[in-house]
Motif scaffolding. Sequence first.
Motif, PDB file in Angstrom:
ATOM      1  N   ASP A  86       0.820  -1.213   0.000  1.00  0.00           N
ATOM      2  CA  ASP A  86       0.000   0.000   0.000  1.00  0.00           C
ATOM      3  C   ASP A  86       0.856   1.265   0.000  1.00  0.00           C
TER       4      ASP A  86
ATOM      5  N   SER B  75      -5.984  -0.699   3.826  1.00  0.00           N
ATOM      6  CA  SER B  75      -5.827   0.730   4.141  1.00  0.00           C
ATOM      7  C   SER B  75      -6.914   1.245   5.072  1.00  0.00           C
TER       8      SER B  75
ATOM      9  N   ILE C 152      -4.089   8.090  -1.056  1.00  0.00           N
ATOM     10  CA  ILE C 152      -3.379   6.879  -0.654  1.00  0.00           C
ATOM     11  C   ILE C 152      -2.409   6.484  -1.760  1.00  0.00           C
TER      12      ILE C 152
END
Length: 476
Positions: free
Chosen positions: A37, A135, A205
């Motif tokens: 991520d 996330s 993100i």
Amino acid sequence: MVQSYGSTNGELRQRSVGPQPEVTTTDEGRKTDQLLDQHQTYEFGGPWGVTAMMIGFPILMYYLWICLWFYDGALVTPTSIDDIVPFLQRMWVHVRDDASPNAYAWKVYTGLIVYQLFLAWVMPGYQQEGLPVPSLGYKTLTYNCNALWSIYATMLTAAALHYYNIFRLTEIIDNYGHIMSVAIIYGFAVSFGMYYITVATGNEIRMSGNFIYDVFMGACLNPRIGPIDLKMWAEVRIPWVIVFFLAVSGGCHQYEHYGYVTPNMAFMILATWLYLNACGKGEECIPQTWDMYHEKWGFMVIFWNFAGVPFTYVYSVVYMASHDPSKYQFSTPTYVLLYTVLLTAYYIWDTSMSQKSRFKMQTQGINTFRNTFPQLPWGTLKNPEFIQTAHGNRLLISGWWRYSRKPNYVADWVMSFSWGVIIGGASVIPYFYSVFFITVLIHRCGRDFERCSIKYGKDWEQYCSIVKYKFIPGVY
């Protein structure tokens, strides 16, 4: 009982277990997910590569449409060095006169967007839980799967508008260029708009720090308006609805001009309906995909959903709507073969997607599945075999997934190829879909397999030793 494969010191052993419990991510898996991520490397050639694609895709779309509609499907080029500027001027005249984003096109395209958002908000749906999102602290999101009823409502609405001459379906193909321009503008506007909104609200993100690259890849992961997940909504409600109605528009165009619909155009109407209906009837499978829990919503996905897919995948329809049927007629046995290939590929694509998605649902403890039309045999595996990974996930090695790591991709590509073959050798442009698609699939597989190698380590090696072939069993 479920037959499963476990692993001990790298060796396989078969064991029987009861009903599958919900799989939880291990500490090792959480560390790997945290790594995945984060932005690590540039894809698609980095900032320069994505900039070229953002500029080049719209230009290519205009060029191929012009060749189909005005130059008998031939790939036209300047006749000499001195003709380069006049050639570009001729191309511009076609765009200016026949693809301007006029008020009519804005009304039609915006009307579709608004209506699809309205249906997504109000239509009853099946509540489906997605996969745990790393996330979000492995929270699962609930998706309101009402695409099927929305699609049927759209079809009934379109039929009524056509019947009462409020909006003739032939107008879609007749205004192809104008509507395409509006779609392109929407693709850019939504992409940049979502980037700025996401950054302003602090929900970005996996950012690279490069503006244009982050716009292309996206900043947000799970954008929502009320009960509507925008990423899933745009994946089904816009591109495939337009694709289907472009085919229907082409059929209506033929009927008004010739008094009948050719088997070739009927093939495209059937093919696009199968795809659209499959997206609706199996919408609860979408939350189980990588697209939903990992892929961000940026230009790469947004532009292709709003403009790329609907206006490049059905070039065969555009060709047939602008040319005499004598240019693409086949013998009856050839038509039988083409329809058989389409339906066979569709069956493999539909059932392989269903097998994988329902297996993932089973790992979450979901064993009751939605019943929509058509439910095909072998869509749900009984007693599936799998590899239990150290990460905590399970890798399916049963059904179609025993023979290929991407059986759905193979079947999907065969369908895309048939969409070009349906006009034979009349023009190479309708083959753009299959050529572009296989490039996307190979690149996507590379990204997916690399991610899986990092995520699962030795368990992925074990999986690859069992499922040896990436695409076609015995070949590749």
